[in-house]
Design an enzyme around this catalytic site. Structure first.
Site, PDB file in Angstrom:
ATOM      1  N   ASP A 100       5.199  34.307 -17.430  1.00 12.51           N
ATOM      2  CA  ASP A 100       5.161  34.166 -18.886  1.00 12.51           C
ATOM      3  C   ASP A 100       4.443  35.355 -19.503  1.00 12.51           C
ATOM      4  OD1 ASP A 100       4.596  33.350 -21.575  1.00 12.51           O
ATOM      5  OD2 ASP A 100       4.786  31.255 -20.956  1.00 12.51           O
ATOM      6  N   SER A 134       6.151  26.585 -26.586  1.00 16.60           N
ATOM      7  CA  SER A 134       5.160  27.602 -26.909  1.00 16.60           C
ATOM      8  C   SER A 134       4.082  27.004 -27.813  1.00 16.60           C
ATOM      9  CB  SER A 134       5.852  28.823 -27.535  1.00 16.60           C
ATOM     10  OG  SER A 134       4.957  29.882 -27.707  1.00 16.60           O
ATOM     11  N   HIS A 142       8.717  33.038 -20.761  1.00 15.51           N
ATOM     12  CA  HIS A 142       8.275  32.167 -21.846  1.00 15.51           C
ATOM     13  C   HIS A 142       9.436  31.474 -22.551  1.00 15.51           C
ATOM     14  CE1 HIS A 142       5.070  30.974 -24.606  1.00 15.51           C
ATOM     15  NE2 HIS A 142       5.830  31.287 -25.633  1.00 15.51           N
TER      16      HIS A 142
END
Length: 428
Positions: free
Chosen positions: A340, A226, A373
């Site tokens: 995501d 991330s 994600h």
């Protein structure tokens, strides 16, 4: 026959799949299997599935799909990744506690009989050492393999939750890497916020790593998830000579603002990274199209991606904030899902691949349909899709489905280890 259950192997690293096999049931009868596991901070996680015994009275989740339960389809480890939290944590989930063994009790019931067996998933192999680091301005935790060195190195960076990713570091060390879980905010001696993090900190941390650990062939990979995925690309582009390989999980192609991890007094559009004392331009700087309205006022569960898509529509702002990935000289592996919820990673990875290949750079990609994600390591529960951000507390979705995320976890970790092995052989 007597109902029995076997688990092979019973005790092994967390990235090793297990074979669960039930025998002694009446052919065609229903067999219910319940898996109950220890979790971070003393939490308890549980999943259940019911199967039909075959003509020999056996059930094997690696061969058989359940007729009902917490997951569908054939999955040897479905009783692990489909677990939901049954009991909340009783202590803090972070730090060394997060690398505790995961102990699972598996109970099978059929025809009024019951049998039990257990398995243990290990993050830190026997002999792996842990050392807290707070010296020369570096804040982290160093995990070293049990075997004699020298070992290749890997630096692990967390995302916008901050802190240090000890579980991944422990697992890397268990697989033969000198692994530094490096903090850059919300860690001892550092800021509580992601604002104004100097890139020079990472340059100095790499230098400390090389001074303090004898590394095989001076090999130091870097990996992050991330915001950490954005960051590892930025570091490799800024200090290409310091990095031997890059594994970027759900990354971005451009620099972002502080977002949910910044100081509330400064707002989510404040700067995140600095270089030479100056903030790096980010996506929201002078952005003509960006608005947080689709996120703030959008349907539940909220998707942060919706706001970032509005900002990505300003191509001039995207270009100003773009990470110059063509400057990266190390091989790069990108890992992303197609659903995501945090940001449009699939689009970002398209941009990164195009730029790097256009410059003749080495870039590979693992792309997982319907994954979100949160792509981690294998054989952990994947059912938490919507959760509060660890810094801001804002509840939003990371996207994906439990099954797709579980597949991404298993296949990405195998892909990362293969990538590291290949690029080291190429450099030898």
């Amino acid at each position: 026959m007597t109902l029995t259950i076997s688990i092979t192997p019973e005790i092994e690293l967390i990235d090793v799949p297990r074979q669960i096999r039930v025998s002694g049931a009446r052919p065609g009868s229903e067999v219910t299997i319940v898996a109950r596991s220890s979790g971070p901070g003393g939490s308890v996680w549980q999943a259940e599935a019911t199967f039909a015994a075959d003509a020999d009275g056996t059930v094997d989740p690696g061969r058989d799909a359940p007729v009902r339960g917490d997951y569908a389809g054939v999955s040897a480890m479905g009783l692990i990744w489909s677990q939901h939290e049954a009991e909340p944590a009783t202590r803090a989930k972070g730090g060394a506690a997060s690398v505790e063994d995961v102990v699972t009790e598996i109970t099978v019931r059929a025809g009024g009989e019951e049998a039990r067996a257990g398995m243990t998933q290990i993050l830190a192999a026997k002999g792996v050492t842990r050392r807290e680091i707070l010296e020369d301005g570096v804040s982290g935790v160093l995990y070293m393999p049990a075997t004699d060195g020298p070992h290749p190195g890997v630096v692990i960076l967390n995302g916008s939750g901050g802190g240090m990713n000890e579980p991944r570091a422990a697992l890397y060390a268990s697989r033969g890497y000198a692994a530094l879980a490096l903090g850059y905010f919300r860690a001892p001696g550092l800021s509580d916020w992601i604002n104004d993090v100097p890139l020079e900190y990472f340059r100095d941390a790499f230098a400390w790593f090389r001074r303090s650990v004898v590394l095989k062939d001076d090999f130091v990979a870097i990996t992050g998830q991330s915001r950490g995925g954005e960051l590892v690309l930025l570091i490799a582009a800024t200090y290409p000579e310091a990095v031997s390989a890059v594994m970027a999980y759900v990354p971005a192609s451009c620099v972002h603002s502080a977002q949910s991890a910044g100081d509330p007094a400064r707002g989510r559009l404040a700067a995140t990274w600095t270089l030479d004392g100056r903030p790096l331009p980010h996506l929201w700087d002078g952005n003509r199209t960006g608005t947080y309205a689709p996120y703030d006022n959008g349907p539940e569960p909220k998707r942060h991606e919706y706001a970032l898509l509005t900002a990505m529509a300003d191509q001039a702002a995207v270009e100003r904030a773009r990470i110059p990935v063509e400057k990266i000289t190390a091989p790069v592996l990108l890992i992303n899902g197609t659903d995501d919820g945090w940001w449009p990673t699939d689009y970002h990875c398209d941009i990164i691949v195009e730029r790097m290949r256009g410059a003749g750079r080495h870039v590979e990609r693992l792309r997982f349909e319907d994954a979100g994600h949160s792509i981690l390591f294998p054989y952990v529960p994947t059912t938490v899709i919507t959760a509060a951000h660890p810094v801001s507390g804002i509840v939003s979705t990371s996207g994906g489905t439990p099954a797709a995320n579980a597949r991404a976890n298993a296949e990405s970790w195998a892909g990362v280890l293969d990538f590291l092995n290949r690029v080291q052989k190429k450099d030898a």
